[in-house]
Enzyme design. Structure first.
Site, PDB file in Angstrom:
ATOM      1  N   LYS A   1       0.839  -1.203   0.000  1.00 31.96           N
ATOM      2  CA  LYS A   1       0.000   0.000   0.000  1.00 31.96           C
ATOM      3  C   LYS A   1       0.873   1.252   0.000  1.00 31.96           C
ATOM      4  O   LYS A   1       0.580   2.222  -0.706  1.00 31.96           O
ATOM      5  CB  LYS A   1      -0.946  -0.021   1.217  1.00 31.96           C
ATOM      6  CG  LYS A   1      -2.110  -0.993   1.014  1.00 31.96           C
ATOM      7  CD  LYS A   1      -2.870  -1.337   2.276  1.00 31.96           C
ATOM      8  CE  LYS A   1      -3.869  -2.460   1.966  1.00 31.96           C
ATOM      9  NZ  LYS A   1      -4.536  -3.011   3.150  1.00 31.96           N
TER      10      LYS A   1
ATOM     11  N   GLN B   1      -5.103  -1.735   9.211  1.00 38.03           N
ATOM     12  CA  GLN B   1      -5.016  -3.069   8.621  1.00 38.03           C
ATOM     13  C   GLN B   1      -5.672  -4.106   9.532  1.00 38.03           C
ATOM     14  O   GLN B   1      -5.429  -4.136  10.734  1.00 38.03           O
ATOM     15  CB  GLN B   1      -3.535  -3.419   8.383  1.00 38.03           C
ATOM     16  CG  GLN B   1      -3.292  -4.714   7.640  1.00 38.03           C
ATOM     17  CD  GLN B   1      -3.798  -4.701   6.205  1.00 38.03           C
ATOM     18  OE1 GLN B   1      -3.803  -3.674   5.538  1.00 38.03           O
ATOM     19  NE2 GLN B   1      -4.237  -5.852   5.739  1.00 38.03           N
TER      20      GLN B   1
ATOM     21  N   ASP C   1     -11.512   2.388   3.422  1.00 38.91           N
ATOM     22  CA  ASP C   1     -11.841   0.961   3.321  1.00 38.91           C
ATOM     23  C   ASP C   1     -13.346   0.753   3.111  1.00 38.91           C
ATOM     24  O   ASP C   1     -13.777  -0.337   2.742  1.00 38.91           O
ATOM     25  CB  ASP C   1     -11.479   0.257   4.637  1.00 38.91           C
ATOM     26  CG  ASP C   1     -10.152  -0.482   4.581  1.00 38.91           C
ATOM     27  OD1 ASP C   1      -9.826  -1.016   3.514  1.00 38.91           O
ATOM     28  OD2 ASP C   1      -9.467  -0.529   5.620  1.00 38.91           O
TER      29      ASP C   1
END
Ligand code: GUN
Length: 283
Positions: A52, A96, A119
């Site tokens: 990422k 995460q 997200d």
């Protein structure tokens, strides 16, 4: 023999479009910024976070990364999120998953401002996906939709079967397919006679997390097969849910693992971060 859907090629194409748009935005004085937060030592998560960060660099974003120890408390993590919520260099915040067991993931997701929730895990954004008026795309399902679009595969009016009902993939995947006028079935561990359902699929999407779960008897001749699974074989190599060797002889299109859906998830995260930056200007 099927055509291989090349997720690396499509994600490179999308990231290049994002890089160009970012350049223009930066000329106007706005640099999209993404904060990536990792708690603990999960080795797969470390790889994802590294990828990422690399994607941020490629797109020209500002990126901030936080690698916190396993024993970080929930209060400490929430404090960091509050600081990132208030930081106007940061347009997107990604924590995460999975988090260590002593941290309540739901509380963490809710703490991220919906306008920075790249997200699309926050309940407000999940609800907006359901309603079809979302700003942020659920990254993995949106990546699948982009792959289908790139290869000219329309789902409108067609039978699409999703195996797996997770909040991250299965449920939002079904919604995006439905928004594009597919007839959608979601299968799961309690589905009776799974193969008879999956054999109806013009487009079959597997998000189960089990190696060689999808076998040829479950696939209709000429179906499009999308493999969202990321598993490790006994040989230590990455593999998906689909028995690629045999299913690729029957499908019209198929995604490989690695190099299929995986790279698309990150491209969509970059897209969401760009969108978050653009929207921040308007508010
Ligand atoms: N872990 C596995 N996939 C994801 C994802 O898309 N986002 C986050 N935050 N964690 C994950």
């Amino acid at each position: 023999m099927s055509r291989i859907i090349d997720g690396k090629e499509v994600s490179s194409y999308i990231k290049e479009q994002i890089r160009k748009k970012t350049e223009k935005l930066k000329n106007k004085g706005l640099t999209p910024g993404l904060a990536v937060v990792l708690v603990g030592n999960d080795s797969a998560s470390k790889v994802y976070v590294r990828n990422k960060k690399a994607a941020c660099e490629l797109c020209g974003f500002y990126s901030a990364s936080y690698e916190l120890p396993e024993e970080t408390t929930q209060a400490q993590l929430l404090e960091l999120i509050a600081a990132l919520n208030a930081d106007n260099r940061i347009h997107g915040i990604l924590v995460q998953m999975p988090l260590p067991a002593h941290i309540d993931a739901d509380a963490v997701v809710k703490a991220i401002l919906p306008e920075k929730d790249v997200d699309a895990f926050n309940p407000e954004n999940v609800g907006r996906i359901m309603l079809g008026n979302h700003s942020f795309l659920p990254c993995t399902p949106a990546g699948v939709m982009e792959l289908l679009k790139y290869y000219g595969i329309s789902v409108s009016g067609r039978e699409c079967v999703v195996i797996g009902r997770s909040n991250i993939v299965g449920k939002p995947m079904a919604m995006l397919l439905l928004h594009d006028n597919a007839t959608v079935t979601i299968c799961h561990s309690k589905t009776a006679d799974l193969a008879s359902v999956t054999r109806r699929a013009d487009v079959l999407i597997s998000a189960v997390g089990k190696k060689a779960f999808v076998t040829t008897d479950m696939v209709k001749e000429g179906a499009v097969v999308i493999d969202v699974g990321i598993n490790r074989g006994e040989d230590g190599k990455l593999c998906g849910d689909v028995d690629f060797e045999s299913v690729s002889k029957k499908a019209s299109y198929i995604t490989p693992v690695p190099g299929g859906v995986g790279p698309m998830t990150i491209a969509m995260l970059m897209q969401n971060t760009l969108t978050a930056a653009e929207l921040s200007k308007r508010s």
